[in-house]
Design a protein around this motif. Structure first.
Motif, PDB file in Angstrom:
ATOM      1  N   LEU A  47       9.850   6.457 -18.363  1.00  5.91           N
ATOM      2  CA  LEU A  47       9.693   6.363 -16.910  1.00  5.91           C
ATOM      3  C   LEU A  47       8.229   6.185 -16.533  1.00  5.91           C
ATOM      4  O   LEU A  47       7.894   5.376 -15.660  1.00  5.91           O
ATOM      5  CB  LEU A  47      10.256   7.620 -16.235  1.00  5.91           C
ATOM      6  CG  LEU A  47      11.763   7.773 -16.255  1.00  5.91           C
ATOM      7  CD1 LEU A  47      12.151   9.155 -15.753  1.00  5.91           C
ATOM      8  CD2 LEU A  47      12.425   6.701 -15.420  1.00  5.91           C
ATOM      9  N   TRP A  48       7.356   6.922 -17.186  1.00  8.75           N
ATOM     10  CA  TRP A  48       5.918   6.827 -16.929  1.00  8.75           C
ATOM     11  C   TRP A  48       5.425   5.409 -17.200  1.00  8.75           C
ATOM     12  O   TRP A  48       4.731   4.816 -16.368  1.00  8.75           O
ATOM     13  CB  TRP A  48       5.199   7.863 -17.787  1.00  8.75           C
ATOM     14  CG  TRP A  48       3.710   7.742 -17.870  1.00  8.75           C
ATOM     15  CD1 TRP A  48       2.848   7.340 -16.881  1.00  8.75           C
ATOM     16  CD2 TRP A  48       2.897   8.020 -18.997  1.00  8.75           C
ATOM     17  NE1 TRP A  48       1.556   7.368 -17.343  1.00  8.75           N
ATOM     18  CE2 TRP A  48       1.559   7.791 -18.642  1.00  8.75           C
ATOM     19  CE3 TRP A  48       3.172   8.462 -20.283  1.00  8.75           C
ATOM     20  CZ2 TRP A  48       0.508   7.973 -19.524  1.00  8.75           C
ATOM     21  CZ3 TRP A  48       2.109   8.657 -21.154  1.00  8.75           C
ATOM     22  CH2 TRP A  48       0.802   8.406 -20.771  1.00  8.75           C
ATOM     23  N   LYS A 100       1.806   6.022  -7.389  1.00 11.82           N
ATOM     24  CA  LYS A 100       0.700   6.766  -8.004  1.00 11.82           C
ATOM     25  C   LYS A 100       1.098   8.218  -8.224  1.00 11.82           C
ATOM     26  O   LYS A 100       0.834   8.794  -9.280  1.00 11.82           O
ATOM     27  CB  LYS A 100      -0.555   6.693  -7.124  1.00 11.82           C
ATOM     28  CG  LYS A 100      -1.380   5.453  -7.342  1.00 11.82           C
ATOM     29  CD  LYS A 100      -2.534   5.340  -6.387  1.00 11.82           C
ATOM     30  CE  LYS A 100      -3.595   6.367  -6.622  1.00 11.82           C
ATOM     31  NZ  LYS A 100      -4.791   6.170  -5.781  1.00 11.82           N
ATOM     32  N   THR A 101       1.750   8.805  -7.236  1.00 11.00           N
ATOM     33  CA  THR A 101       2.202  10.192  -7.347  1.00 11.00           C
ATOM     34  C   THR A 101       3.229  10.326  -8.469  1.00 11.00           C
ATOM     35  O   THR A 101       3.155  11.251  -9.283  1.00 11.00           O
ATOM     36  CB  THR A 101       2.809  10.662  -6.010  1.00 11.00           C
ATOM     37  OG1 THR A 101       1.830  10.512  -4.986  1.00 11.00           O
ATOM     38  CG2 THR A 101       3.276  12.097  -6.078  1.00 11.00           C
ATOM     39  N   LYS A 102       4.182   9.408  -8.517  1.00 10.17           N
ATOM     40  CA  LYS A 102       5.218   9.458  -9.546  1.00 10.17           C
ATOM     41  C   LYS A 102       4.641   9.242 -10.938  1.00 10.17           C
ATOM     42  O   LYS A 102       5.042   9.920 -11.892  1.00 10.17           O
ATOM     43  CB  LYS A 102       6.304   8.423  -9.263  1.00 10.17           C
ATOM     44  CG  LYS A 102       7.172   8.777  -8.075  1.00 10.17           C
ATOM     45  CD  LYS A 102       8.246   7.740  -7.876  1.00 10.17           C
ATOM     46  CE  LYS A 102       9.151   8.126  -6.715  1.00 10.17           C
ATOM     47  NZ  LYS A 102      10.298   7.229  -6.609  1.00 10.17           N
ATOM     48  N   LEU A 153       3.179  -0.188 -10.956  1.00 10.68           N
ATOM     49  CA  LEU A 153       1.983   0.140 -10.174  1.00 10.68           C
ATOM     50  C   LEU A 153       0.878  -0.888 -10.416  1.00 10.68           C
ATOM     51  O   LEU A 153       0.243  -1.367  -9.463  1.00 10.68           O
ATOM     52  CB  LEU A 153       1.494   1.545 -10.524  1.00 10.68           C
ATOM     53  CG  LEU A 153       0.276   2.069  -9.765  1.00 10.68           C
ATOM     54  CD1 LEU A 153       0.547   2.132  -8.268  1.00 10.68           C
ATOM     55  CD2 LEU A 153      -0.115   3.444 -10.290  1.00 10.68           C
ATOM     56  N   LEU A 154       0.661  -1.265 -11.660  1.00 11.16           N
ATOM     57  CA  LEU A 154      -0.366  -2.266 -11.971  1.00 11.16           C
ATOM     58  C   LEU A 154      -0.024  -3.617 -11.338  1.00 11.16           C
ATOM     59  O   LEU A 154      -0.907  -4.312 -10.820  1.00 11.16           O
ATOM     60  CB  LEU A 154      -0.545  -2.398 -13.479  1.00 11.16           C
ATOM     61  CG  LEU A 154      -1.114  -1.163 -14.181  1.00 11.16           C
ATOM     62  CD1 LEU A 154      -1.101  -1.344 -15.696  1.00 11.16           C
ATOM     63  CD2 LEU A 154      -2.511  -0.829 -13.679  1.00 11.16           C
ATOM     64  N   ASP A 155       1.258  -3.980 -11.365  1.00 10.72           N
ATOM     65  CA  ASP A 155       1.687  -5.224 -10.708  1.00 10.72           C
ATOM     66  C   ASP A 155       1.410  -5.171  -9.204  1.00 10.72           C
ATOM     67  O   ASP A 155       0.977  -6.159  -8.605  1.00 10.72           O
ATOM     68  CB  ASP A 155       3.179  -5.482 -10.943  1.00 10.72           C
ATOM     69  CG  ASP A 155       3.499  -5.878 -12.373  1.00 10.72           C
ATOM     70  OD1 ASP A 155       2.581  -6.278 -13.122  1.00 10.72           O
ATOM     71  OD2 ASP A 155       4.688  -5.784 -12.750  1.00 10.72           O
ATOM     72  N   LEU A 156       1.663  -4.016  -8.594  1.00 11.64           N
ATOM     73  CA  LEU A 156       1.420  -3.871  -7.154  1.00 11.64           C
ATOM     74  C   LEU A 156      -0.073  -3.934  -6.823  1.00 11.64           C
ATOM     75  O   LEU A 156      -0.464  -4.510  -5.805  1.00 11.64           O
ATOM     76  CB  LEU A 156       2.035  -2.578  -6.623  1.00 11.64           C
ATOM     77  CG  LEU A 156       3.556  -2.564  -6.524  1.00 11.64           C
ATOM     78  CD1 LEU A 156       4.056  -1.170  -6.167  1.00 11.64           C
ATOM     79  CD2 LEU A 156       4.056  -3.586  -5.517  1.00 11.64           C
ATOM     80  N   TYR A 157      -0.918  -3.350  -7.671  1.00 15.77           N
ATOM     81  CA  TYR A 157      -2.364  -3.452  -7.464  1.00 15.77           C
ATOM     82  C   TYR A 157      -2.816  -4.915  -7.520  1.00 15.77           C
ATOM     83  O   TYR A 157      -3.619  -5.364  -6.707  1.00 15.77           O
ATOM     84  CB  TYR A 157      -3.140  -2.657  -8.520  1.00 15.77           C
ATOM     85  CG  TYR A 157      -3.305  -1.198  -8.200  1.00 15.77           C
ATOM     86  CD1 TYR A 157      -3.882  -0.767  -7.009  1.00 15.77           C
ATOM     87  CD2 TYR A 157      -2.920  -0.225  -9.114  1.00 15.77           C
ATOM     88  CE1 TYR A 157      -4.044   0.579  -6.728  1.00 15.77           C
ATOM     89  CE2 TYR A 157      -3.086   1.122  -8.850  1.00 15.77           C
ATOM     90  CZ  TYR A 157      -3.647   1.514  -7.654  1.00 15.77           C
ATOM     91  OH  TYR A 157      -3.810   2.848  -7.378  1.00 15.77           O
ATOM     92  N   GLN A 158      -2.296  -5.646  -8.490  1.00 14.45           N
ATOM     93  CA  GLN A 158      -2.647  -7.059  -8.610  1.00 14.45           C
ATOM     94  C   GLN A 158      -2.180  -7.835  -7.379  1.00 14.45           C
ATOM     95  O   GLN A 158      -2.914  -8.663  -6.837  1.00 14.45           O
ATOM     96  CB  GLN A 158      -2.030  -7.642  -9.880  1.00 14.45           C
ATOM     97  CG  GLN A 158      -2.423  -9.089 -10.125  1.00 14.45           C
ATOM     98  CD  GLN A 158      -1.823  -9.630 -11.415  1.00 14.45           C
ATOM     99  OE1 GLN A 158      -0.899  -9.058 -11.975  1.00 14.45           O
ATOM    100  NE2 GLN A 158      -2.362 -10.737 -11.882  1.00 14.45           N
ATOM    101  N   GLU A 176       0.822  -1.218   0.000  1.00 12.86           N
ATOM    102  CA  GLU A 176       0.000   0.000   0.000  1.00 12.86           C
ATOM    103  C   GLU A 176       0.854   1.265   0.000  1.00 12.86           C
ATOM    104  O   GLU A 176       0.540   2.231  -0.707  1.00 12.86           O
ATOM    105  CB  GLU A 176      -0.961  -0.002   1.197  1.00 12.86           C
ATOM    106  CG  GLU A 176      -2.094  -0.997   1.033  1.00 12.86           C
ATOM    107  CD  GLU A 176      -3.000  -1.087   2.247  1.00 12.86           C
ATOM    108  OE1 GLU A 176      -2.550  -0.760   3.370  1.00 12.86           O
ATOM    109  OE2 GLU A 176      -4.165  -1.500   2.069  1.00 12.86           O
ATOM    110  N   LYS A 177       1.943   1.246   0.757  1.00 18.17           N
ATOM    111  CA  LYS A 177       2.851   2.405   0.804  1.00 18.17           C
ATOM    112  C   LYS A 177       3.478   2.645  -0.570  1.00 18.17           C
ATOM    113  O   LYS A 177       3.546   3.776  -1.049  1.00 18.17           O
ATOM    114  CB  LYS A 177       3.940   2.163   1.858  1.00 18.17           C
ATOM    115  CG  LYS A 177       4.981   3.279   1.957  1.00 18.17           C
ATOM    116  CD  LYS A 177       6.031   2.979   3.006  1.00 18.17           C
ATOM    117  CE  LYS A 177       6.928   1.882   2.485  1.00 18.17           C
ATOM    118  NZ  LYS A 177       8.104   1.599   3.294  1.00 18.17           N
ATOM    119  N   ASN A 178       3.912   1.568  -1.216  1.00 19.94           N
ATOM    120  CA  ASN A 178       4.527   1.701  -2.533  1.00 19.94           C
ATOM    121  C   ASN A 178       3.519   2.095  -3.606  1.00 19.94           C
ATOM    122  O   ASN A 178       3.862   2.835  -4.528  1.00 19.94           O
ATOM    123  CB  ASN A 178       5.257   0.412  -2.912  1.00 19.94           C
ATOM    124  CG  ASN A 178       6.537   0.246  -2.124  1.00 19.94           C
ATOM    125  OD1 ASN A 178       7.447   1.045  -2.235  1.00 19.94           O
ATOM    126  ND2 ASN A 178       6.594  -0.771  -1.287  1.00 19.94           N
TER     127      ASN A 178
END
Length: 163
Positions: free
Chosen positions: A90-91, A25-27, A98-103, A18-20
């Motif tokens: 970079l984006w 998301k901001t980046k 980010l998508l991997d972390l959501y999964q 969640e922290k990552n």
């Protein structure tokens, strides 16, 4: 976040993910905005150069050439900036992570909802978390290696320390 909030390996892993997610998301949003700014600036400068050279005003013809030259220099600088920092790459990389972390977060929450929680499953989820960051770091390092450096200073290969 202090260690007193970590009760189990499961909650630790969830908190880290969640922290990552929050940080990335901001980046991702920042890189997306930078990409769009550079693209619009490049297109705008190109159009302005074309209009400046294409329109003919006899009384200010020499000034038009100077303006076009100035705009061309700005366009070169903008495109050079884009090449060096490659916000689009970079984006895309950060968005993929980010998508991997959501999964992974979804899998963690689902696993937590099951009554039977096997340690092996948590070990696998933690390994996936590590792989996500390893892949992210590998791609980041490959981006950094393509940036020409003219000094002896090195860029840190730590992907969590980038802008």
């Amino acid at each position: 976040m202090g260690t007193e909030s970590i009760h189990t390996p499961q909650t630790y892993l969830l908190q880290e993910v969640e922290k990552n997610i929050k940080t990335l998301k901001t980046k991702v949003n920042s890189q997306k905005k930078n990409t769009k700014r550079i693209q619009f600036l490049s297109i705008g400068l190109g159009a302005a150069i074309t209009l400046t050279l294409g329109l003919s005003f006899e009384s200010i013809e020499s000034q038009q050439q100077n303006i076009a030259l100035l705009l061309s220099a700005l366009l070169t600088a903008v495109n050079g900036w884009s090449t060096i920092f490659d916000y689009k790459k970079l984006w895309h990389r950060q968005k993929s992570t980010l998508l991997d972390l959501y999964q992974l977060k979804n899998e963690i929450l689902f696993t937590m909802s099951l009554e039977q929680q096997h340690q092996g499953k948590w070990d696998d989820l933690f390994k996936r978390y590590q792989i996500i960051w390893e892949e992210n770091g590998t791609e980041w390092r490959s981006i950094v290696r393509t940036i020409p450096t003219h000094t002896s200073s090195r860029v840190s290969p730590d992907p969590t320390q980038e802008n």
